[in-house]
Scaffold this motif. Structure first.
Motif, PDB file in Angstrom:
ATOM      1  N   ALA A   1      -1.450   1.610 -10.251  1.00  0.00           N
ATOM      2  CA  ALA A   1      -0.325   1.225  -9.376  1.00  0.00           C
ATOM      3  C   ALA A   1      -0.560  -0.449  -9.422  1.00  0.00           C
ATOM      4  O   ALA A   1       0.101  -1.371  -9.008  1.00  0.00           O
ATOM      5  CB  ALA A   1      -0.631   1.803  -8.044  1.00  0.00           C
ATOM      6  N   TYR A   2      -1.965  -0.608  -9.017  1.00  0.00           N
ATOM      7  CA  TYR A   2      -2.366  -2.149  -8.965  1.00  0.00           C
ATOM      8  C   TYR A   2      -1.620  -3.033 -10.242  1.00  0.00           C
ATOM      9  O   TYR A   2      -1.149  -4.044  -9.895  1.00  0.00           O
ATOM     10  CB  TYR A   2      -3.640  -2.694  -8.712  1.00  0.00           C
ATOM     11  N   LYS A   3      -1.952  -2.587 -11.546  1.00  0.00           N
ATOM     12  CA  LYS A   3      -1.611  -3.181 -12.529  1.00  0.00           C
ATOM     13  C   LYS A   3       0.085  -3.108 -12.822  1.00  0.00           C
ATOM     14  O   LYS A   3       0.649  -4.019 -13.393  1.00  0.00           O
ATOM     15  CB  LYS A   3      -1.972  -2.527 -13.844  1.00  0.00           C
ATOM     16  N   LEU A   4       0.524  -2.333 -12.178  1.00  0.00           N
ATOM     17  CA  LEU A   4       2.198  -2.298 -12.085  1.00  0.00           C
ATOM     18  C   LEU A   4       2.824  -3.109 -10.932  1.00  0.00           C
ATOM     19  O   LEU A   4       3.904  -3.287 -10.954  1.00  0.00           O
ATOM     20  CB  LEU A   4       2.684  -0.985 -11.943  1.00  0.00           C
ATOM     21  N   GLY A   5       1.982  -3.704 -10.094  1.00  0.00           N
ATOM     22  CA  GLY A   5       2.560  -4.607  -9.099  1.00  0.00           C
ATOM     23  C   GLY A   5       2.885  -3.956  -7.838  1.00  0.00           C
ATOM     24  O   GLY A   5       3.476  -4.449  -6.959  1.00  0.00           O
ATOM     25  N   ILE A   6       2.463  -2.571  -7.670  1.00  0.00           N
ATOM     26  CA  ILE A   6       2.820  -1.763  -6.324  1.00  0.00           C
ATOM     27  C   ILE A   6       1.682  -2.177  -5.358  1.00  0.00           C
ATOM     28  O   ILE A   6       0.606  -2.280  -5.503  1.00  0.00           O
ATOM     29  CB  ILE A   6       2.538  -0.287  -6.753  1.00  0.00           C
ATOM     30  N   GLU A   7       2.411  -2.483  -4.147  1.00  0.00           N
ATOM     31  CA  GLU A   7       1.449  -2.841  -3.171  1.00  0.00           C
ATOM     32  C   GLU A   7       0.838  -1.865  -2.200  1.00  0.00           C
ATOM     33  O   GLU A   7      -0.388  -2.076  -1.671  1.00  0.00           O
ATOM     34  CB  GLU A   7       2.413  -3.885  -2.217  1.00  0.00           C
ATOM     35  N   LYS A   8       1.511  -0.752  -2.018  1.00  0.00           N
ATOM     36  CA  LYS A   8       1.021   0.305  -1.085  1.00  0.00           C
ATOM     37  C   LYS A   8       1.291   1.876  -1.870  1.00  0.00           C
ATOM     38  O   LYS A   8       2.346   1.788  -2.497  1.00  0.00           O
ATOM     39  CB  LYS A   8       1.701   0.215   0.215  1.00  0.00           C
ATOM     40  N   LEU A   9       0.393   2.693  -1.684  1.00  0.00           N
ATOM     41  CA  LEU A   9       0.514   4.124  -1.931  1.00  0.00           C
ATOM     42  C   LEU A   9       0.810   5.032  -0.864  1.00  0.00           C
ATOM     43  O   LEU A   9      -0.088   4.746   0.101  1.00  0.00           O
ATOM     44  CB  LEU A   9      -0.567   4.453  -3.045  1.00  0.00           C
ATOM     45  N   ILE A  10       1.436   5.768  -1.071  1.00  0.00           N
ATOM     46  CA  ILE A  10       1.697   6.722   0.367  1.00  0.00           C
ATOM     47  C   ILE A  10       1.559   8.448  -0.120  1.00  0.00           C
ATOM     48  O   ILE A  10       1.991   8.507  -1.488  1.00  0.00           O
ATOM     49  CB  ILE A  10       2.986   6.730   0.974  1.00  0.00           C
ATOM     50  N   VAL A  11       0.833   9.125   0.468  1.00  0.00           N
ATOM     51  CA  VAL A  11       0.717  10.446   0.233  1.00  0.00           C
ATOM     52  C   VAL A  11       1.133  11.474   1.188  1.00  0.00           C
ATOM     53  O   VAL A  11       0.594  11.092   2.502  1.00  0.00           O
ATOM     54  CB  VAL A  11      -0.568  10.951  -0.594  1.00  0.00           C
ATOM     55  N   GLU A  12       1.672  12.609   1.050  1.00  0.00           N
ATOM     56  CA  GLU A  12       2.183  13.319   2.088  1.00  0.00           C
ATOM     57  C   GLU A  12       1.270  14.654   1.783  1.00  0.00           C
ATOM     58  O   GLU A  12       1.604  15.367   0.602  1.00  0.00           O
ATOM     59  CB  GLU A  12       3.664  13.704   2.201  1.00  0.00           C
ATOM     60  N   ILE A  13       0.581  15.170   2.452  1.00  0.00           N
ATOM     61  CA  ILE A  13      -0.289  16.334   2.119  1.00  0.00           C
ATOM     62  C   ILE A  13      -0.068  17.100   3.474  1.00  0.00           C
ATOM     63  O   ILE A  13      -0.355  16.975   4.630  1.00  0.00           O
ATOM     64  CB  ILE A  13      -1.805  16.019   2.396  1.00  0.00           C
ATOM     65  N   PRO A  14       0.064  18.727   3.098  1.00  0.00           N
ATOM     66  CA  PRO A  14       0.098  19.766   4.122  1.00  0.00           C
ATOM     67  C   PRO A  14      -1.216  19.720   4.985  1.00  0.00           C
ATOM     68  O   PRO A  14      -2.278  19.725   4.417  1.00  0.00           O
ATOM     69  CB  PRO A  14       0.350  20.977   3.208  1.00  0.00           C
ATOM     70  N   GLU A  15      -0.884  19.900   6.090  1.00  0.00           N
ATOM     71  CA  GLU A  15      -2.241  19.702   7.028  1.00  0.00           C
ATOM     72  C   GLU A  15      -3.310  20.766   6.728  1.00  0.00           C
ATOM     73  O   GLU A  15      -4.440  20.511   7.107  1.00  0.00           O
ATOM     74  CB  GLU A  15      -1.800  19.672   8.490  1.00  0.00           C
ATOM     75  N   LEU A  16      -2.949  21.823   6.107  1.00  0.00           N
ATOM     76  CA  LEU A  16      -3.770  22.967   5.789  1.00  0.00           C
ATOM     77  C   LEU A  16      -5.006  22.415   4.775  1.00  0.00           C
ATOM     78  O   LEU A  16      -5.846  23.041   4.418  1.00  0.00           O
ATOM     79  CB  LEU A  16      -3.212  24.145   5.759  1.00  0.00           C
ATOM     80  N   SER A  17      -4.390  21.514   4.076  1.00  0.00           N
ATOM     81  CA  SER A  17      -5.039  21.110   2.528  1.00  0.00           C
ATOM     82  C   SER A  17      -6.105  20.095   2.989  1.00  0.00           C
ATOM     83  O   SER A  17      -5.927  19.009   2.624  1.00  0.00           O
ATOM     84  CB  SER A  17      -4.131  20.610   1.598  1.00  0.00           C
ATOM     85  N   THR A  18      -7.100  20.636   3.565  1.00  0.00           N
ATOM     86  CA  THR A  18      -8.294  19.776   4.106  1.00  0.00           C
ATOM     87  C   THR A  18      -9.086  19.180   2.938  1.00  0.00           C
ATOM     88  O   THR A  18      -9.444  18.054   3.128  1.00  0.00           O
ATOM     89  CB  THR A  18      -9.298  20.487   4.944  1.00  0.00           C
ATOM     90  N   ALA A  19      -9.075  19.722   2.040  1.00  0.00           N
ATOM     91  CA  ALA A  19      -9.815  19.124   0.665  1.00  0.00           C
ATOM     92  C   ALA A  19      -9.185  18.115   0.222  1.00  0.00           C
ATOM     93  O   ALA A  19      -9.721  17.166  -0.144  1.00  0.00           O
ATOM     94  CB  ALA A  19     -10.024  20.314  -0.360  1.00  0.00           C
ATOM     95  N   ALA A  20      -7.846  18.209  -0.246  1.00  0.00           N
ATOM     96  CA  ALA A  20      -7.084  17.116  -0.575  1.00  0.00           C
ATOM     97  C   ALA A  20      -6.992  16.029   0.377  1.00  0.00           C
ATOM     98  O   ALA A  20      -7.125  14.805   0.018  1.00  0.00           O
ATOM     99  CB  ALA A  20      -5.604  17.544  -0.772  1.00  0.00           C
ATOM    100  N   ILE A  21      -6.991  16.088   1.731  1.00  0.00           N
ATOM    101  CA  ILE A  21      -6.923  15.119   2.427  1.00  0.00           C
ATOM    102  C   ILE A  21      -8.429  14.493   2.550  1.00  0.00           C
ATOM    103  O   ILE A  21      -8.307  13.015   2.642  1.00  0.00           O
ATOM    104  CB  ILE A  21      -6.815  15.464   4.160  1.00  0.00           C
ATOM    105  N   HIS A  22      -9.349  15.099   2.594  1.00  0.00           N
ATOM    106  CA  HIS A  22     -10.863  14.353   2.114  1.00  0.00           C
ATOM    107  C   HIS A  22     -10.748  13.668   1.091  1.00  0.00           C
ATOM    108  O   HIS A  22     -11.537  12.835   0.829  1.00  0.00           O
ATOM    109  CB  HIS A  22     -11.761  15.774   2.070  1.00  0.00           C
ATOM    110  N   ALA A  23     -10.321  14.342  -0.149  1.00  0.00           N
ATOM    111  CA  ALA A  23     -10.354  13.426  -1.517  1.00  0.00           C
ATOM    112  C   ALA A  23      -9.636  12.156  -1.454  1.00  0.00           C
ATOM    113  O   ALA A  23     -10.288  11.030  -1.865  1.00  0.00           O
ATOM    114  CB  ALA A  23      -9.739  14.479  -2.481  1.00  0.00           C
ATOM    115  N   PHE A  24      -8.412  12.272  -0.589  1.00  0.00           N
ATOM    116  CA  PHE A  24      -7.981  10.888  -0.658  1.00  0.00           C
ATOM    117  C   PHE A  24      -8.493   9.864   0.378  1.00  0.00           C
ATOM    118  O   PHE A  24      -8.518   8.798   0.290  1.00  0.00           O
ATOM    119  CB  PHE A  24      -6.220  11.155  -0.031  1.00  0.00           C
ATOM    120  N   ASN A  25      -8.967  10.352   1.346  1.00  0.00           N
ATOM    121  CA  ASN A  25      -9.536   9.641   2.204  1.00  0.00           C
ATOM    122  C   ASN A  25     -10.993   8.735   1.672  1.00  0.00           C
ATOM    123  O   ASN A  25     -11.319   7.753   1.913  1.00  0.00           O
ATOM    124  CB  ASN A  25     -10.385  10.398   3.549  1.00  0.00           C
TER     125      ASN A  25
END
Length: 200
Positions: A133-157
């Protein structure tokens, strides 16, 4: 100074990277190509029913996977695959708009094979998306995660994403049950990136 001068260049059409997981597994990261449709369908077929409930798309549909393969457009959706021994073990995407007030944003999704979730594959793919994303010039990344997917939330955190919203009952799962969503964001290019020159 232009964005082209600021950002490292990346040719998505030739991009590929070898990597190694914590357990020593060697893999290849590269963009999806049309010929991957059968392997991608097999990858999605192996998803446990409980996990498939919370995916945005019905990935059990071969027609959907064929549509993705037929309509690849890296400018709009960039799918990065993790491949081991010709089998797909991870799928990550950056979705973006090339114009309008969201042209500087990228929306990401990451899904890894159940056998590779505790050996760093998810973390590796998230970080790779950030780098691309940085190399493509993207400034911000956004992700939407189901609240029950705690492992995914932790990984992105762990990868530097932070919560910006929690929206109750925002989506419905495969069983038509309401599910809350956690929205997370990462600033790919800080406001005062050292690569910029300012006149003020």
């Amino acid at each position: 100074m232009t964005d082209q001068d600021i950002h490292q260049k990346i040719d998505i059409n030739t991009y590929q990277k070898e990597a190694k997981l914590k357990n020593g597994t060697k893999l290849l990261l590269r963009p999806m190509v049309a010929e991957d449709q059968d392997a991608l369908y097999e990858f999605f077929k192996a998803i446990p029913k409980e996990d498939a409930r919370y995916l945005r798309d019905d990935v059990s549909s071969r027609l959907l996977v064929e549509k993705w393969a037929k309509n690849l457009d890296y400018e709009k959706t960039l799918p990065i695959l993790a491949i081991k021994d010709d089998a797909i073990i991870g799928d990550a995407t950056i979705n973006r708009r090339r114009s309008g007030w969201k042209h500087h944003l990228g929306t990401v999704r990451v899904f890894v094979h159940k056998e590779y979730r505790d050996v760093g594959l998810g973390h590796l793919m998230i970080n790779e998306l950030v780098d691309i994303a940085y190399k493509l010039g993207i400034e911000k990344l956004i992700v939407e995660i189901p609240e029950l997917s705690t492992a995914a939330i932790h990984a992105f955190n762990r990868a530097g994403f932070y919560r910006v919203a929690e929206i109750p009952n925002m989506v419905k799962d495969r069983e038509n049950m309401p599910v809350g969503v956690v929205v997370m964001m990462k600033d790919v290019r800080p406001a005062h990136d050292d690569a910029y020159e300012y006149d003020f």
